[in-house]
Design a protein around this motif. Sequence first.
Motif, PDB file in Angstrom:
ATOM      1  N   ILE A  28      51.680  41.669  30.702  1.00 44.53           N
ATOM      2  CA  ILE A  28      51.255  40.525  29.894  1.00 44.53           C
ATOM      3  C   ILE A  28      51.061  39.312  30.801  1.00 44.53           C
ATOM      4  O   ILE A  28      50.206  38.460  30.559  1.00 44.53           O
ATOM      5  CB  ILE A  28      52.298  40.222  28.802  1.00 44.53           C
ATOM      6  N   GLY A  29      51.851  39.261  31.881  1.00 47.39           N
ATOM      7  CA  GLY A  29      51.716  38.149  32.823  1.00 47.39           C
ATOM      8  C   GLY A  29      50.335  38.054  33.446  1.00 47.39           C
ATOM      9  O   GLY A  29      49.823  36.953  33.681  1.00 47.39           O
ATOM     10  N   TYR A  30      49.696  39.193  33.730  1.00 46.52           N
ATOM     11  CA  TYR A  30      48.335  39.159  34.270  1.00 46.52           C
ATOM     12  C   TYR A  30      47.378  38.483  33.285  1.00 46.52           C
ATOM     13  O   TYR A  30      46.541  37.654  33.678  1.00 46.52           O
ATOM     14  CB  TYR A  30      47.841  40.579  34.549  1.00 46.52           C
ATOM     15  N   MET A  31      47.496  38.844  32.014  1.00 48.25           N
ATOM     16  CA  MET A  31      46.587  38.279  31.001  1.00 48.25           C
ATOM     17  C   MET A  31      46.805  36.783  30.829  1.00 48.25           C
ATOM     18  O   MET A  31      45.842  36.001  30.786  1.00 48.25           O
ATOM     19  CB  MET A  31      46.796  39.004  29.673  1.00 48.25           C
ATOM     20  N   VAL A  32      48.075  36.374  30.747  1.00 50.04           N
ATOM     21  CA  VAL A  32      48.381  34.954  30.570  1.00 50.04           C
ATOM     22  C   VAL A  32      47.932  34.160  31.789  1.00 50.04           C
ATOM     23  O   VAL A  32      47.455  33.026  31.664  1.00 50.04           O
ATOM     24  CB  VAL A  32      49.884  34.764  30.305  1.00 50.04           C
ATOM     25  N   LEU A  33      48.045  34.758  32.961  1.00 57.79           N
ATOM     26  CA  LEU A  33      47.597  34.064  34.166  1.00 57.79           C
ATOM     27  C   LEU A  33      46.103  33.802  34.132  1.00 57.79           C
ATOM     28  O   LEU A  33      45.634  32.719  34.492  1.00 57.79           O
ATOM     29  CB  LEU A  33      47.965  34.882  35.406  1.00 57.79           C
ATOM     30  N   GLY A  34      45.323  34.803  33.674  1.00 56.22           N
ATOM     31  CA  GLY A  34      43.881  34.608  33.570  1.00 56.22           C
ATOM     32  C   GLY A  34      43.541  33.472  32.632  1.00 56.22           C
ATOM     33  O   GLY A  34      42.625  32.679  32.896  1.00 56.22           O
ATOM     34  N   VAL A  35      44.292  33.358  31.530  1.00 54.08           N
ATOM     35  CA  VAL A  35      44.076  32.257  30.590  1.00 54.08           C
ATOM     36  C   VAL A  35      44.479  30.936  31.223  1.00 54.08           C
ATOM     37  O   VAL A  35      43.789  29.911  31.088  1.00 54.08           O
ATOM     38  CB  VAL A  35      44.876  32.500  29.292  1.00 54.08           C
ATOM     39  N   ALA A  36      45.609  30.934  31.943  1.00 56.48           N
ATOM     40  CA  ALA A  36      46.134  29.697  32.518  1.00 56.48           C
ATOM     41  C   ALA A  36      45.245  29.117  33.609  1.00 56.48           C
ATOM     42  O   ALA A  36      45.307  27.917  33.886  1.00 56.48           O
ATOM     43  CB  ALA A  36      47.537  29.940  33.072  1.00 56.48           C
ATOM     44  N   LEU A  37      44.415  29.951  34.229  1.00 53.26           N
ATOM     45  CA  LEU A  37      43.509  29.421  35.253  1.00 53.26           C
ATOM     46  C   LEU A  37      42.555  28.392  34.667  1.00 53.26           C
ATOM     47  O   LEU A  37      42.098  27.482  35.372  1.00 53.26           O
ATOM     48  CB  LEU A  37      42.723  30.560  35.905  1.00 53.26           C
ATOM     49  N   GLY A  38      42.235  28.532  33.391  1.00 52.22           N
ATOM     50  CA  GLY A  38      41.388  27.550  32.723  1.00 52.22           C
ATOM     51  C   GLY A  38      39.944  27.576  33.138  1.00 52.22           C
ATOM     52  O   GLY A  38      39.216  26.595  32.936  1.00 52.22           O
ATOM     53  N   THR A  39      39.486  28.683  33.719  1.00 55.36           N
ATOM     54  CA  THR A  39      38.094  28.811  34.148  1.00 55.36           C
ATOM     55  C   THR A  39      37.437  29.976  33.427  1.00 55.36           C
ATOM     56  O   THR A  39      38.112  30.868  32.901  1.00 55.36           O
ATOM     57  CB  THR A  39      38.011  29.055  35.668  1.00 55.36           C
ATOM     58  N   ALA A  40      36.105  29.960  33.420  1.00 59.34           N
ATOM     59  CA  ALA A  40      35.375  31.048  32.783  1.00 59.34           C
ATOM     60  C   ALA A  40      35.651  32.376  33.489  1.00 59.34           C
ATOM     61  O   ALA A  40      35.783  33.423  32.844  1.00 59.34           O
ATOM     62  CB  ALA A  40      33.879  30.745  32.775  1.00 59.34           C
ATOM     63  N   ALA A  41      35.758  32.336  34.829  1.00 56.35           N
ATOM     64  CA  ALA A  41      36.034  33.563  35.580  1.00 56.35           C
ATOM     65  C   ALA A  41      37.405  34.112  35.236  1.00 56.35           C
ATOM     66  O   ALA A  41      37.584  35.328  35.067  1.00 56.35           O
ATOM     67  CB  ALA A  41      35.937  33.287  37.081  1.00 56.35           C
TER      68      ALA A  41
END
Length: 534
Positions: A309-322
């Motif tokens: 779940i940490g991988y997914m939350v990290l992608g969201v936390a980056l705050g970028t489209a990528a």
Amino acid sequence: MNALVPLVVLVPLLSAAGALVFGRRPRLQQLITVGALGAVLVLSAVMLGIVDNDGPLAMSVGGWTAPFGIALVVDRLSALLLMVSAIVLLGVLLFSVGQGLADGDEETPVSIYYPTYLVLSAGVFNAFIAGDLFNLYVGFEILLVASYVLITLGGTEQRIRAGITYIVVSLLSSLLFLASIAMIYGATGTVNLAQISLRMQEVPEDLRIVLHVMLLVAFGIKAAVFPLAFWLPDSYPTAPAPVTAVFAGLLTKVGVYAIIRTETLLFPLPELNTALMVVALFTLVVGILGAVAQVDIKRMLSFTLISHIGYMVLGVALGTAAGMSAAIFYIVHHIVVQTTLFLSAGLIERHGGSTSINRLGGLLKSAPVIAVLFFVPMLNLGGIPPFSGFIGKLALFDASAREGSALAYVFMGVGAAVSLLTLYALARVWNLAFWRRSEEVEDYDSTITALLRSAPEMGSPREQRRIPRLMTVATTSMVAVSVALTVLAGPLYAFADRAGQNITGPGTYIDSVLGPGTSAEADASVDSVNGSAP
């Protein structure tokens, strides 16, 4: 085409009522349940094609125009998750049908299992299409009620105890969510997601941050992020194998989906991105350390679930489209692969009589099909090239490198280490349960056996049971779907990229609900903070 949107909820709900009517005819219940989920799969596939070509579908229930009526919205993200969820729910259903044919009502009393399973499905689908906070709350509550029934099926002491923990934690999360809805309504005068997005920028910053944190905590409990994931390892492994599989694959992802909507639609400003990144890092590390320490396969998989779940939350936390695109791809990958691994664990338990690696051995020789069915998703979850797990992690690392902060680079190192530890934990299972000869399995003294029986590890031995062909076919089908994620990774990631681009700015969503041109204020606010031209 907007009329298709509510059908993904109405079909399983009406079918659940039909299944209840025919409670004494399990075969008919099975046909109704399979037909309902198959219909939702077709509907979601049709809507996915429509929203990808023509934009989001939005419907106001009862003819009350937004923001006064209940809004149901399907965009690229919703459509993708609807389709993947329908595939997983259908695959797990076939597995449970096979188990029921072999065991009768021992594990899953079919008179209530199939209607409850359909209600659970309706709750998942409702959460994905909810266009207002209260309807999202209703979706979570449908999930809560149905999941409590499923997690306690059979009425054993372990399941009742785990169910109590699960229900108490879920109720606390629901109460916090309900309080957040009340405060947001008091601050903005609406619960419609699109209108909240427009009005939230006018809320004072300190109040906005309080509302933001309250929602993240409520959704963080449901998504099982650190330090709010303590309930999961003792709750999921006690349930019947198909229930555990669908819980692990889907329920936490509904929480992640709610976090995505919170961060991209309600609070698009990067106020708590750093805090979310820290939470994601701790979720990765604590979850995988718990997994490495386990001797029970289902508990080990539960801890890897928390970790990833940490991988997914990290992608969201980056705050970028990528970052968002990578997170969406990884969510799809993890739903399928985690579900498949739990189904494989169910086959291991039936064949070997236990899920404790201390009591298993020689399965490669005695059950080569099960060995393959566990080995393929094991490599996938561990991130071995060229599987979708590797592609998803590589995309997250690339997005982190583009973001360029020190914390993002820390994540790259931690994420790579967690991937290796995941592979180590899974390879340990493979080595002891499959590769080790059965003659090498040690006999433990009565004290250790008693401790294992009393511990919530599901390690107590059971009799070996016949594995129906349908259970093997269902698991094989899910393995095939996980491999298809790799084969079709190009078009799937391209779609995830379009979905990520679509939700990074709230304009498209707002316009689909409130009408063209109403998103200018929200877009201008976000663009001014990000330093880009409107």
